[in-house]
Design an enzyme around this catalytic site. Structure first.
Site, PDB file in Angstrom:
ATOM      1  CB  SER A  15      26.869   1.432   3.049  1.00 45.13           C
ATOM      2  OG  SER A  15      26.599   0.065   2.864  1.00 45.13           O
ATOM      3  CG  HIS A  47      30.558  -2.294   4.808  1.00 43.67           C
ATOM      4  ND1 HIS A  47      31.061  -1.083   4.377  1.00 43.67           N
ATOM      5  CD2 HIS A  47      29.227  -2.266   4.559  1.00 43.67           C
ATOM      6  CE1 HIS A  47      30.062  -0.357   3.916  1.00 43.67           C
ATOM      7  NE2 HIS A  47      28.950  -1.035   4.004  1.00 43.67           N
ATOM      8  CG  ASP A 106      34.007   0.412   5.192  1.00 43.46           C
ATOM      9  OD1 ASP A 106      34.131  -0.757   4.786  1.00 43.46           O
ATOM     10  OD2 ASP A 106      32.902   0.971   5.356  1.00 43.46           O
TER      11      ASP A 106
END
Length: 484
Positions: A238, A135, A165
């Site tokens: 992240s 992402h 992801d």
């Protein structure tokens, strides 16, 4: 006379000394030489510091911080030249024009209106391969990677795997510091972990916490069972690494989930490295797909299906055009084995399927009608996040207590079901089971129901345990009710 006075003075001095010695505090223990041994003496109690409390993570951060990078991904589009409205077009040498130009922005050439994301990553090889979240870089027109020594590089995207992801980047550099890959299966719930990331762009920020749970599956997010922690992570964290106390990476930080405030999740590093190898070799990853949704088999559900114990993955919905439907699998079946691999719980099945290539033919052993059966399924290709979803079932007790009605054709179409009845009133055990007015009951065990009369008939034949397939907001879930 002098002799008598001298004697009296000596007597007074001795008396004062004796009284002073008697009034002085005495030590509780006599002074003993270090090598002396006192027989029969009780040894003094030794108070040890409380074990297991960690307060210093500095060494982990010092050793691994240089291998953690800050990533910024730009997404933009070109716009045409803009003509200023003021000052009006005129002679370049006009004093009036020159006066107002100092208060107006310069005429822009073709420019980029861009937006972007911030994230973190970590270097896994000294020649510039970097892992981060898909992402973070998906759809980016440009990726910039900044190291802790302030060097900046333009990163190229080697490959992206959206279902897991995970993304792999490459920068043109040599001799880079790297992290050490650990073993997530060795980590235990309750152990300390450390994350290094770039919250809001503040690079090389360390955060510590504990592992709260392992094997956590988030519906409609990823097929990977995640490591859950109580770390406080923010935008920009992240894609960063999660370290154990040995300084080994055991996870890749997933983005903060808006529905689970105060919780953080990480993709286990063994799954991540498996994806990385395929991305480096092929630039993409292919995942198999069964085309169904599953949920946990609870003890009440196992009893309602006549199973000896709660194992396997219970099918709660089947894509009517998917691989499983073409092979005869249906709602209410419990998958027990896939290619000989025993499926102990519903979180295990997505991982087993995702590791297989589309077009593979798998042998499925499943439970139906109080017995085991087999089917062969040719896997399809996973095209998004939805491999299978894990929907938690609710435990129930008591008698049934439902008021239902038939569905209109419009309600059937809106709910996306072929049959079922709508719950008008839920009381007693049905309410305790979580069934609410507005829910749609589409099956009793594996038998579809289309009318209140049929529901009553199926319930009368169900015995002491019954499983109802309930649809709510497009999400099907089996609910077990004990009628005993």
């Amino acid at each position: 006379m002098h002799t008598g006075n001298l004697m009296r003075a000596r007597l007074v001095v001795c008396l004062v000394a004796a009284l002073s010695a008697g009034c002085m505090p005495r030590s509780a223990q006599p002074s003993v030489a270090p090598d002396a041994v006192i027989t029969g003496a009780k040894p003094a109690t030794q108070h040890q510091p409380a074990p297991g409390i960690v307060t210093d993570f500095a060494d982990i951060v010092r050793r691994n911080g240089p291998a953690v990078v800050n990533i910024s991904a730009a997404r933009g589009r070109s716009v045409a030249n803009l003509t200023p409205l003021w000052p009006p077009a005129s002679n370049e040498h006009d004093p009036f024009v020159q006066f107002f130009r100092q208060f107006s922005p310069g005429r822009p050439s073709e420019s980029i209106l861009s937006s972007g994301t911030l994230g973190s990553g970590f270097i896994i090889s000294s020649d510039g391969y970097i892992l981060t979240g898909a992402h973070v870089v998906a759809g980016a027109s440009q990726v910039n990677v900044k190291l802790t020594d302030h060097r900046e590089f333009k990163g190229s995207v080697v490959g992206i795997d959206s279902p897991s992801d995970i993304a792999l980047l490459k920068i043109d550099a040599r001799g880079l510091p790297t992290v050490r890959i650990g073993t997530p299966s060795d980590a235990k719930v309750g152990q300390w972990v450390v994350s290094i990331g770039s919250p809001y762009g503040f690079e090389n920020t360390a955060t510590a916490g504990i592992i709260s749970s392992k094997g956590r599956l988030l519906p409609d997010e990823t097929y990977v069972p995640l490591i859950q922690t109580d770390l406080t992570l923010n935008a920009g964290d992240s894609g960063g690494p999660l370290f154990d106390l040995n300084g080994d990476v055991i996870g890749l930080e997933a983005p903060a989930h808006p529905a689970f405030q105060g919780l953080s999740f990480a993709i286990p590093i063994d799954v991540t490295m498996g994806i990385e190898r395929q991305l480096q070799l092929h630039g993409r990853v292919e995942h198999g797909r069964l085309g169904l949704s599953v949920q946990e088999v609870t003890a009440p559900l196992a009893r309602s299906f006549g199973m000896a114990k709660p194992v396997g993955a219970l099918i709660s919905s089947v894509d009517e055009n998917g691989p499983s439907a073409k092979s005869g699998l249906r709602v209410g079946d419990v998958i027990l084995q896939l290619n000989g691999v025993t499926i102990t719980d519903s979180t295990q099945l997505p991982m087993v399927v995702a590791d297989l290539r589309p077009g593979s033919v798998v042998r499925v052993e499943f439970w139906r009608d109080h017995g085991t059966h087999e089917a062969s399924v040719m896997l399809g290709a996973l095209q998004g996040y939805s491999l299978v979803s894990d929907v938690p079932a609710q435990a129930t007790v008591g008698q049934i207590g439902l008021t239902v009605r038939s569905l209109t054709s419009e309600e059937l179409s809106k709910a996306g079901v072929n049959s079922g009845v709508r719950v008008e009133r839920s009381a007693g055990p049905a309410a305790l089971a979580g069934i609410q007015p507005g829910d749609i009951i589409s099956r009793v065990a594996s038998t579809p129901v289309s009318s209140p009369a049929q529901l009553r008939d199926e319930l009368s034949k169900a015995g002491s345990n019954v499983a109802l397939l309930v649809e709510r907001n497009g999400h099907p879930v089996f609910v077990a009710i004990d009628l005993g």
